[in-house]
Design an enzyme around this catalytic site. Structure first.
Site, PDB file in Angstrom:
ATOM      1  N   ARG A   1      -8.823   0.939 -11.804  1.00  0.00           N
ATOM      2  CA  ARG A   1      -9.604   0.785 -10.432  1.00  0.00           C
ATOM      3  C   ARG A   1     -10.780  -0.729 -10.590  1.00  0.00           C
ATOM      4  O   ARG A   1     -11.305  -0.688  -9.301  1.00  0.00           O
ATOM      5  CB  ARG A   1     -10.729   2.186 -10.408  1.00  0.00           C
ATOM      6  CG  ARG A   1      -9.845   2.978  -9.255  1.00  0.00           C
ATOM      7  CD  ARG A   1     -10.874   4.095  -8.985  1.00  0.00           C
ATOM      8  NE  ARG A   1     -10.855   5.515 -10.307  1.00  0.00           N
ATOM      9  CZ  ARG A   1     -11.815   6.123 -10.499  1.00  0.00           C
ATOM     10  NH1 ARG A   1     -13.023   5.928 -10.132  1.00  0.00           N
ATOM     11  NH2 ARG A   1     -11.075   7.000 -11.367  1.00  0.00           N
TER      12      ARG A   1
ATOM     13  N   GLU B   1     -16.209  10.199 -19.027  1.00  0.00           N
ATOM     14  CA  GLU B   1     -16.616  11.981 -18.000  1.00  0.00           C
ATOM     15  C   GLU B   1     -15.509  12.832 -18.240  1.00  0.00           C
ATOM     16  O   GLU B   1     -16.267  14.221 -18.331  1.00  0.00           O
ATOM     17  CB  GLU B   1     -17.190  11.738 -16.469  1.00  0.00           C
ATOM     18  CG  GLU B   1     -18.231  12.296 -16.054  1.00  0.00           C
ATOM     19  CD  GLU B   1     -18.457  12.619 -14.505  1.00  0.00           C
ATOM     20  OE1 GLU B   1     -17.715  11.800 -14.496  1.00  0.00           O
ATOM     21  OE2 GLU B   1     -19.126  13.231 -14.486  1.00  0.00           O
TER      22      GLU B   1
END
Ligand SMILES: O=P(O)(O)OC[C@H]1O[C@H](OP(=O)(O)OP(=O)(O)O)[C@H](O)[C@@H]1O
Ligand SMILES: Nc1ncnc2[nH]cnc12
Length: 174
Positions: A62, A99
Site C-alpha cells: 500500500r 499490528e
C-alpha cells in the site's frame, strides 16, 4: 472534496480483518474516488514542497500507492522496500512486527547514496513496526531521513511515540 474530514469519511472500517479484534481501515473506498485520491496525494506533497527530497522510499504494497505519485510530484526518485524475496539484486533486510503479524522487508543496497535526502511514505501508521524497519534499512544505506509521511495515523497504537526522533506528517488521525 474540501477537507480532511471528507477524506476520512471515505475510509471503510472492516471489523476482524485480517484477524479477530483488528479494526481494519480500508482505503480502497477512498482510492477509487478520483477527487479523493488526487486530494490525498496533493495534501501530502504540499508538506514537502520545499524539502528538496532526493528519494521517496515506500513499503510494499500500500505504500507504493502513495509513494510513487509523491515521488513524481516532488521530482524525486522512487525506491521500493519489498517483502522478503522479491528484489532481484543485492539487498539488505530487516525484521519487524506490525499490528497483526511479523515479517521481513528488503531494500536494494544501491537504492540510496549516502547523504541523499529521503522521505519515507506509507498509507497508514499503526504500531510503527513497518516504518521502523524501513528507517533501519535507509539508515544502513546512510540516507538522510527528512520525514515520515502517512495518509492515516491510528494514534491509539502510539506509533508516533516510538518514532519521536522524526518529523511525522499525517493527513487523517483516528
Ligand atoms: O505501523 P504498523 O503496525 O507496521 O502497520 C502499518 C503497515 O501495515 C500495513 O501494511 P501490511 O503489512 O498489511 O501490507 P500491505 O501494504 O501489503 O497491505 C500498512 O500498509 C502499513 O505498511
Ligand atoms: N488497522 C489497520 N487497518 C489498515 N491497515 C493496517 N495496518 C496495520 N494496522 C492496520
Amino acid at each position: 472534496m474540501s477537507s480532511d474530514q471528507d477524506l476520512a469519511k471515505l475510509i471503510r472500517d472492516v471489523p476482524d480483518f485480517p484477524k479477530q479484534g483488528i479494526l481494519f481501515k480500508d482505503i480502497t473506498t477512498l482510492l477509487k474516488d478520483k477527487d479523493a485520491f488526487k486530494k490525498s496525494i496533493d495534501l501530502l506533497a504540499e508538506r514537502f514542497a520545499n524539502d528538496h527530497i532526493d528519494k521517496v522510499v515506500a513499503a510494499e504494497s500500500r505504500g507504493f500507492i502513495f509513494g510513487a505519485p509523491l515521488a513524481y510530484l516532488l521530482n524525486a526518485g522512487f525506491v521500493p522496500v519489498r517483502k522478503l524475496g522479491r528484489l532481484p539484486a543485492k539487498a539488505i533486510r530487516a525484521e519487524y512486527t506490525l499490528e497483526y503479524g511479523t515479517n521481513f522487508v528488503e531494500i536494494h543496497v544501491d537504492a540510496i547514496e549516502p547523504g541523499e535526502k529521503v522521505l519515507i511514505v506509507d498509507d497508514l501508521l499503526a504500531t510503527g513496526g513497518t516504518v521502523g524497519a524501513t528507517i533501519e534499512l535507509v539508515k544502513k544505506l546512510e540516507g538522510d531521513i527528512v520525514a515520515l509521511a502517512f495518509l492515516v495515523e491510528l494514534s491509539f497504537l502510539k506509533g508516533r511515540e516510538r518514532l519521536k526522533d522524526y518529523r511525522i506528517e499525517t493527513i487523517i488521525t483516528y
